[in-house]
Design an enzyme around this catalytic site. Structure first.
Site, PDB file in Angstrom:
ATOM      1  N   ARG A 118     -18.727  93.251  30.368  1.00 22.49           N
ATOM      2  CA  ARG A 118     -19.162  91.878  30.068  1.00 22.49           C
ATOM      3  C   ARG A 118     -18.484  91.430  28.788  1.00 22.49           C
ATOM      4  NH1 ARG A 118     -25.446  92.745  27.944  1.00 22.49           N
ATOM      5  NH2 ARG A 118     -24.975  94.421  26.507  1.00 22.49           N
ATOM      6  N   ASN A 156     -24.379  84.655  26.318  1.00 25.15           N
ATOM      7  CA  ASN A 156     -25.160  85.772  25.768  1.00 25.15           C
ATOM      8  C   ASN A 156     -24.328  86.519  24.750  1.00 25.15           C
ATOM      9  OD1 ASN A 156     -27.824  87.276  26.319  1.00 25.15           O
ATOM     10  ND2 ASN A 156     -26.338  88.939  26.177  1.00 25.15           N
ATOM     11  N   GLU A 157     -24.833  86.583  23.531  1.00 26.34           N
ATOM     12  CA  GLU A 157     -24.187  87.366  22.464  1.00 26.34           C
ATOM     13  C   GLU A 157     -22.669  87.182  22.453  1.00 26.34           C
ATOM     14  OE1 GLU A 157     -25.631  91.410  22.692  1.00 26.34           O
ATOM     15  OE2 GLU A 157     -27.454  90.845  21.628  1.00 26.34           O
ATOM     16  N   GLU A 315     -34.593  88.517  21.762  1.00 28.39           N
ATOM     17  CA  GLU A 315     -34.675  89.832  22.408  1.00 28.39           C
ATOM     18  C   GLU A 315     -35.139  90.871  21.396  1.00 28.39           C
ATOM     19  OE1 GLU A 315     -31.085  91.406  24.109  1.00 28.39           O
ATOM     20  OE2 GLU A 315     -30.541  89.506  25.029  1.00 28.39           O
ATOM     21  N   TRP A 323     -29.230 102.780  23.933  1.00 27.03           N
ATOM     22  CA  TRP A 323     -27.992 102.981  23.191  1.00 27.03           C
ATOM     23  C   TRP A 323     -28.238 103.365  21.737  1.00 27.03           C
ATOM     24  CZ3 TRP A 323     -27.818  99.215  19.420  1.00 27.03           C
ATOM     25  CH2 TRP A 323     -28.534  98.042  19.678  1.00 27.03           C
ATOM     26  N   GLU A 363     -27.878  99.825  32.055  1.00 27.69           N
ATOM     27  CA  GLU A 363     -29.111  99.687  31.281  1.00 27.69           C
ATOM     28  C   GLU A 363     -30.342 100.156  32.054  1.00 27.69           C
ATOM     29  OE1 GLU A 363     -28.663  95.675  29.664  1.00 27.69           O
ATOM     30  OE2 GLU A 363     -27.756  96.634  27.915  1.00 27.69           O
ATOM     31  N   PHE A 365     -32.001 102.795  32.006  1.00 22.91           N
ATOM     32  CA  PHE A 365     -33.033 103.510  31.247  1.00 22.91           C
ATOM     33  C   PHE A 365     -33.381 102.811  29.935  1.00 22.91           C
ATOM     34  CE2 PHE A 365     -30.988 106.817  33.908  1.00 22.91           C
ATOM     35  CZ  PHE A 365     -32.064 106.977  34.777  1.00 22.91           C
ATOM     36  N   HIS A 366     -32.963 101.575  29.804  1.00 19.85           N
ATOM     37  CA  HIS A 366     -33.346 100.798  28.619  1.00 19.85           C
ATOM     38  C   HIS A 366     -34.814 100.413  28.745  1.00 19.85           C
ATOM     39  CE1 HIS A 366     -33.493  97.553  25.683  1.00 19.85           C
ATOM     40  NE2 HIS A 366     -32.304  97.917  25.249  1.00 19.85           N
TER      41      HIS A 366
END
Ligand code: GAL
Length: 683
Positions: A118, A156-157, A315, A323, A363, A365-366
């Site tokens: 991304r 986004n970011e 967020e 991470w 992501e 397991f985020h």
């Protein structure tokens, strides 16, 4: 008190937002239906939809599918939830990246990335701009006027830059626009050095690549400015499309703290409100107070970037990230503490990445509100629900403001200039850490602080601290002089006033009027080895200094402290100078926390800057206030891993959650938090 009216995030906002990123396009209808019920249980009243949804919205070129989004927008609105709808430009569909590889980013070595990941496109790519404009227009046409839509979340970011051909050409055009002539640019960049004079614009390439130019500081700094401006103009392109359909719908984008790739103050001027993503424990541990102080600093920065208006914590993770170097869970109390901290510092909501944990990919397991176990009795879900219920009781605070009389100057361009001119050999300058060292001292004594940059209005402050003001830009030296002359107190330090805004050194040293304001002239700069230190003596007390010691020539200042050792023992280490109706302090060395605390105590007392509350409390406890036209809210937050006894000597306080009158003595468990309110009429 002179303050604008309340500043909610959007005109109809009556609730603090609680919710976050949701990607229903990843899930079958029965899960989406379950989610709606679970969201009700978790007191979720707002969702961010559409982040990274481009391939669901435009599955093949020019073929659009909005039905799934219509369904979710309508059904969530019926449930009373607000939507911040994202433009999907932070990740492109596979069909696009493979058909138009020219939109993909080229790395500093000149290699083009493959389709994937991304934030992997060139903001300078005409094709990417065109494709982005199409999808943004389609969204704006369809959803402007939808009653559930309360703001646009642009992309986004945003971050990074591209070293490819289109970006290089755009950089040359940016330079031509800035300098008008090569002669002017060569002069500003000091290009006679090593025979660097440019005779054609086409001779200029992005600097910093391993194989490329690194020796022209003006070029490097301009490239950083250009990369930041590229992001801002891409954002502005998206924003203008959205605004052309509905000028009253606020726009924001999620920023990233002190991320160096974009000037936060500059981009914020294009937003209706500022929002940011907080993931504080990448560098530290949630059990350490310092991580919480850093987060507080970032909240204050975001509030200040919006000129004191409410911001949004867009967020944070409900449990851990995937991470962080160590995926530590939040300890009991920490989730509520993190949310209330954001609100205390000016956020009008708490949003998460993410609502539901994805079943696959990077992501999976985020942390998420709903985990793979799908349980609403899970600890994380219960923590989220508890915070949501508490936020519901603080709705009266929407749009409330934080009252400040102190500002710390943190400037992205100064950061870039220091990185460019001083960090080519070592990381010792530590600009952001130095800013934080002053913030920490004020935090410990519960003084509210704004973070400003060289473009900000300084007139409302009594005390402005501008550490390591290495580069002077935007007439900051004149504006600091007026601030002091009008009665303000300025504190600045070593490494200030060295270069102009093209990184050229000031001949003759620190320029006027700053020189007269400070009453000193820095003469030499001694850098200490890592295992070396010096001392400074102030009022018979001794403090330690490391890394930098400057020898300064005293012109008119009063010397408050002197160096203890070395050949400059006895020379000024801290000075104060009267200028107009104000004063300016110069700190000539990098000092221990004890020194900074002592100086801050003195100045706060002298300038009658009052702490957030009359209270006594142990280290690790923070008391913050936020105001509305009728009430003051007191947030008592224990960041320590141990219980704390607090004596809160403010009368007429009422517990914001139970309605009970507050007692003077309060016990907070480890990571505990309480909120009190007090009618303004009672003070
Ligand atoms: C943010 C990003 C989100 C998600 C999150 C994970 O930086 O905006 O999309 O990746 O990190 O921590």
């Amino acid at each position: 008190m002179k303050y604008p009216q309340q500043t909610p995030l959007f005109p109809s906002q009556t609730r603090l937002l609680h919710g976050g990123d949701y990607n229903p396009e990843q899930w079958p209808a029965e899960i989406v239906a379950q989610d709606a019920d679970l969201m009700d249980q978790a007191c979720v009243n707002s969702l961010t939809l559409g982040v990274f949804s481009w391939c669901a919205l435009e599955p093949s070129e020019g073929v659009f599918d909005f039905e799934w989004l219509d369904r979710i927008m309508d059904s969530q609105y019926e449930r009373g939830r607000h939507v911040g709808l994202a433009t999907p430009t932070a990740a492109v569909p596979a069909w696009m990246g493979t058909k138009y590889p020219e939109i993909l980013r080229v790395n500093p070595d000149g290699l083009r990335n493959r389709q994937g990941n991304r934030v992997n496109t060139s903001y300078a790519s005409k094709v990417f701009q065109e494709k982005a404009a199409i999808i943004v227009s389609k969204l704006a046409e369809r959803y402007t006027g939808h009653p559930g839509l309360v703001f646009w979340h642009i992309s986004n970011e945003y971050g990074g830059c591209c070293y490819g051909q289109e970006s290089t050409i755009a950089f040359r055009e940016w330079l031509q626009d800035k300098y008008k002539s090569l002669e002017n640019m060569n002069r500003c960049w000091w290009t006679e050095f090593w025979s660097h004079r440019y005779t054609e614009w086409d001779q200029i390439f992005p600097p910093g690549a391993p194989l490329g130019e690194t020796s022209i500081h003006g070029l490097t700094l301009d490239w950083k400015r250009f990369c930041s401006d590229q992001i801002i103009s891409f954002l502005a392109m998206e924003r203008d499309i959205l605004k052309s359909h509905g000028p009253d719908i606020p726009v924001t984008t999620n920023l990233m703290g002190t991320y160096a790739g974009v000037d936060g103050f500059k981009i914020s001027k294009h937003l209706d409100f500022v929002s940011w993503d907080s993931y504080p424990w990448f560098h530290g541990k949630p059990s350490e107070v310092d991580g919480w102080i850093r987060t507080a600093f970032h909240h204050d920065l975001n509030r200040s970037m919006g000129d004191g208006r409410s911001f949004l914590l867009m967020e944070c993770t409900p449990s851990s990230s995937n991470w962080y170097p160590t995926m530590k869970l939040k300890r009991p109390g920490q989730h509520t503490l993190e949310g209330l901290q954001a609100v205390a510092h000016g956020s009008d909501g708490v949003q998460y990445f993410q609502w539901r944990q994805s079943a696959g990919s990077l992501e999976q397991f985020h942390g998420a509100v709903v985990g793979h176990n799908n349980r609403s009795d899970a600890r994380v879900f219960c923590d989220v629900k508890e915070l949501g219920a508490k936020l519901n009781q603080l709705d009266g605070l929407v749009g409330g403001w934080v009252h400040t009389k102190v500002a710390i100057l943190f400037d992205w361009e100064v950061l870039w200039a220091i990185q460019t001119c001083l960090e080519y050999r070592s990381k010792t300058p530590q600009y952001t850490e130095t800013i934080l060292s002053f913030y920490r001292s004020l935090f410990d004594i519960n003084i509210a602080v704004d973070i400003v940059d060289s473009t900000s209005d300084l007139s409302k402050y009594k005390l402005v601290i501008a550490p390591m003001l290495f580069m002077l830009r935007n007439g900051i030296e004149q504006r600091l002089a007026s601030f002091v002359s009008n009665g303000g107190c300025l504190v600045t330090t070593y490494l200030s006033g060295w270069v102009d805004d093209s990184t050229k050194a000031y001949l003759g040293g620190i320029p006027e009027p700053l020189r007269s304001v400070l009453g000193i002239v820095p003469e030499e700069w001694d850098e200490l080895y890592q295992d070396e230190s010096n001392t400074i003596i102030w009022d018979e007390r001794q403090f330690t200094c490391t890394t930098y010691c400057e020898r300064v020539l005293n012109v008119s200042a009063t010397v408050l402290a002197t160096f203890g050792n070395d050949f400059y023992a006895g020379e000024p280490a801290l000075t104060i100078n009267h200028y107009g109706s104000g004063k300016a302090c110069y700190i000539a060395s990098r000092n221990d926390a004890d020194f900074t605390n002592t100086l801050m105590h003195h100045l706060v007392a002298e300038y009658d800057i009052v702490p957030n509350a009359k209270a006594s409390y142990p280290t690790g406890v923070s008391i913050r206030t936020r105001n509305t036209p009728t009430e003051t809210y007191f947030f008592v937050l224990n960041y320590a891993n141990t219980a704390a006894e607090i004596s809160l000597e403010e009368p007429y306080l009422q517990d914001a959650f139970t309605g009970e009158p507050a007692t003077v003595q309060i016990t907070l468990e480890a990571f505990g938090s309480r909120v009190f309110r007090k009618p303004l009429s009672s003070s």
